[in-house]
Design an enzyme around this catalytic site. Structure first.
Site, mmCIF file in Angstrom:
data_model
loop_
_atom_site.group_PDB
_atom_site.id
_atom_site.type_symbol
_atom_site.label_atom_id
_atom_site.label_comp_id
_atom_site.label_asym_id
_atom_site.label_seq_id
_atom_site.Cartn_x
_atom_site.Cartn_y
_atom_site.Cartn_z
ATOM 1 N N ASP A 27 -51.484 63.820 -40.197
ATOM 2 C CA ASP A 27 -51.974 64.742 -39.167
ATOM 3 C C ASP A 27 -53.138 64.119 -38.420
ATOM 4 O O ASP A 27 -54.045 63.554 -39.027
ATOM 5 C CB ASP A 27 -52.422 66.047 -39.824
ATOM 6 C CG ASP A 27 -53.101 66.989 -38.835
ATOM 7 O OD1 ASP A 27 -52.386 67.782 -38.192
ATOM 8 O OD2 ASP A 27 -54.338 66.916 -38.682
ATOM 9 N N TYR A 32 -59.765 63.762 -32.105
ATOM 10 C CA TYR A 32 -60.439 63.006 -33.151
ATOM 11 C C TYR A 32 -60.758 61.591 -32.681
ATOM 12 O O TYR A 32 -59.871 60.826 -32.307
ATOM 13 C CB TYR A 32 -59.578 62.923 -34.417
ATOM 14 C CG TYR A 32 -59.169 64.248 -35.008
ATOM 15 C CD1 TYR A 32 -59.885 65.416 -34.757
ATOM 16 C CD2 TYR A 32 -58.063 64.338 -35.834
ATOM 17 C CE1 TYR A 32 -59.511 66.629 -35.304
ATOM 18 C CE2 TYR A 32 -57.673 65.551 -36.397
ATOM 19 C CZ TYR A 32 -58.402 66.697 -36.126
ATOM 20 O OH TYR A 32 -58.018 67.895 -36.662
ATOM 21 N N HIS A 90 -54.187 72.975 -30.449
ATOM 22 C CA HIS A 90 -55.310 72.835 -31.387
ATOM 23 C C HIS A 90 -56.054 74.150 -31.643
ATOM 24 O O HIS A 90 -56.395 74.471 -32.775
ATOM 25 C CB HIS A 90 -56.276 71.768 -30.875
ATOM 26 C CG HIS A 90 -57.039 71.077 -31.959
ATOM 27 N ND1 HIS A 90 -57.510 69.808 -31.855
ATOM 28 C CD2 HIS A 90 -57.403 71.485 -33.194
ATOM 29 C CE1 HIS A 90 -58.140 69.462 -32.960
ATOM 30 N NE2 HIS A 90 -58.089 70.466 -33.798
ATOM 31 N N SER A 119 -52.427 76.003 -34.025
ATOM 32 C CA SER A 119 -53.503 75.855 -34.999
ATOM 33 C C SER A 119 -54.562 76.905 -34.696
ATOM 34 O O SER A 119 -54.826 77.203 -33.524
ATOM 35 C CB SER A 119 -54.103 74.447 -34.913
ATOM 36 O OG SER A 119 -55.131 74.267 -35.869
ATOM 37 N N GLN A 142 -51.508 75.773 -38.315
ATOM 38 C CA GLN A 142 -52.506 75.020 -39.077
ATOM 39 C C GLN A 142 -53.821 75.793 -39.059
ATOM 40 O O GLN A 142 -54.365 76.077 -37.999
ATOM 41 C CB GLN A 142 -52.690 73.631 -38.471
ATOM 42 C CG GLN A 142 -53.607 72.740 -39.282
ATOM 43 C CD GLN A 142 -53.733 71.349 -38.693
ATOM 44 O OE1 GLN A 142 -54.818 70.908 -38.352
ATOM 45 N NE2 GLN A 142 -52.609 70.648 -38.569
ATOM 46 N N PRO A 172 -59.255 71.366 -46.975
ATOM 47 C CA PRO A 172 -59.006 71.966 -48.290
ATOM 48 C C PRO A 172 -60.154 71.822 -49.272
ATOM 49 O O PRO A 172 -60.201 72.534 -50.276
ATOM 50 C CB PRO A 172 -57.767 71.216 -48.776
ATOM 51 C CG PRO A 172 -57.820 69.909 -48.059
ATOM 52 C CD PRO A 172 -58.370 70.230 -46.702
ATOM 53 N N LEU A 173 -61.079 70.906 -49.005
ATOM 54 C CA LEU A 173 -62.259 70.767 -49.869
ATOM 55 C C LEU A 173 -63.486 71.414 -49.230
ATOM 56 O O LEU A 173 -64.604 71.213 -49.690
ATOM 57 C CB LEU A 173 -62.533 69.282 -50.153
ATOM 58 C CG LEU A 173 -61.410 68.519 -50.863
ATOM 59 C CD1 LEU A 173 -61.811 67.069 -51.087
ATOM 60 C CD2 LEU A 173 -61.039 69.188 -52.178
ATOM 61 N N LYS A 214 -58.618 64.755 -45.505
ATOM 62 C CA LYS A 214 -58.949 63.454 -44.936
ATOM 63 C C LYS A 214 -58.855 62.402 -46.044
ATOM 64 O O LYS A 214 -59.270 62.640 -47.175
ATOM 65 C CB LYS A 214 -60.360 63.468 -44.353
ATOM 66 C CG LYS A 214 -60.765 62.140 -43.714
ATOM 67 C CD LYS A 214 -62.195 62.199 -43.191
ATOM 68 C CE LYS A 214 -62.617 60.855 -42.617
ATOM 69 N NZ LYS A 214 -64.019 60.861 -42.138
#
Length: 256
Positions: A27, A32, A90, A119, A142, A172-173, A214
């Site tokens: 992804d 970015y 996005h 997203s 997303q 996710p963290l 990431k």
């Protein structure tokens, strides 16, 4: 990724290791690294495009018909591919959804993208989207989702689940803290894994959810791969629920 050329070799190597280990979805987004992340992905998948599922995202101010064609061509060029597997809006901007969906469907017809998604869309956004012509062709949503950000479980994730619409969980963290949280670490000690692996495994404990941590360092990539095989038992899930209670009412969808 892609914010500095000094890190390019390490970032490319991390992505290639992920592919070697069987992680097939990458992804990224035009946002970015001002396009630099797409260039990193392009270098990493060069010569091994087959079997790699590429997801990238476009800015809200590129959601108009003309701008979207240009944005898509730019992403394809930086990625070095002929077709994007899933192209995501996005976050929602001011362009009418009917215009954006029509432009996305034109990109599908032209072979520039295989599918499209969104997203950071909450339930009202999704309901408005699927009411638009061809809006029900949305392939994914997303969203920010992790142990510390569970609001989507109350209504958005059930809404997606009923329609078999995949959810992609980003951050996710929680951008790092969950890998150091005492409650997560306690579960990890019992299972003889890392806290990061527990947090990642938790996000994909249910069908229909994938996660996109990431992974710019090789040791992180190996940890991510291990988390895909980690099954959390009832005791672990109960302990995590006590530390991070599930929502009991509607919460606005969070973004990061």
């Amino acid at each position: 990724m892609g914010e500095g050329r000094g890190e390019r070799a390490r970032e490319v190597a991390a992505l290639r290791l992920g592919l070697d280990l069987g992680i097939s979805l990458i992804d990224t987004a035009e946002m970015y690294g001002a396009g630099g992340a797409e260039e990193v992905v392009g270098e990493a998948i060069r010569g091994r495009r087959e079997g790699v599922y590429v997801v990238t995202k476009f800015y809200p101010h590129h959601a108009g018909a003309r701008q979207l064609r240009t944005a898509c061509e730019g992403s394809l060029r930086r990625l070095g591919i002929e077709r994007i597997d899933c192209y995501l809006y996005h976050w929602r901007g001011s362009v009418p959804l009917v215009e954006t969906v029509e432009a996305l469907e034109q990109l599908v017809s032209a072979g520039k993208i295989a599918r499209w998604g969104v997203s950071n869309f909450d339930v009202p956004d999704m309901e408005e989207l699927v009411a638009v012509r061809d809006g029900d062709r949305v392939a994914a949503n997303q969203i920010l989702y992790n142990l510390a950000r569970r609001g989507a479980e109350f209504d958005l994730m059930p809404w997606c689940g009923e329609r078999k619409l995949p959810v992609m969980a980003y951050s996710p963290l929680d951008e790092g803290p969950l890998a150091r949280h005492p409650a997560v670490a306690a579960v990890a000690r019992d299972l003889k894994v890392t806290a990061a692996e527990v947090a990642l495994a938790w996000t994909i404990r249910n069908a229909g959810v994938c996660t996109i941590p990431k992974s710019s360092r090789e040791e992180h990539v190996r940890s991510i791969r291990r988390s895909a095989d980690l099954k959390l038992d009832a005791a672990a899930l109960a302990a995590l629920d006590r530390a991070f209670p599930p929502p009991t009412s509607k919460r606005p969808l969070e973004m990061a």
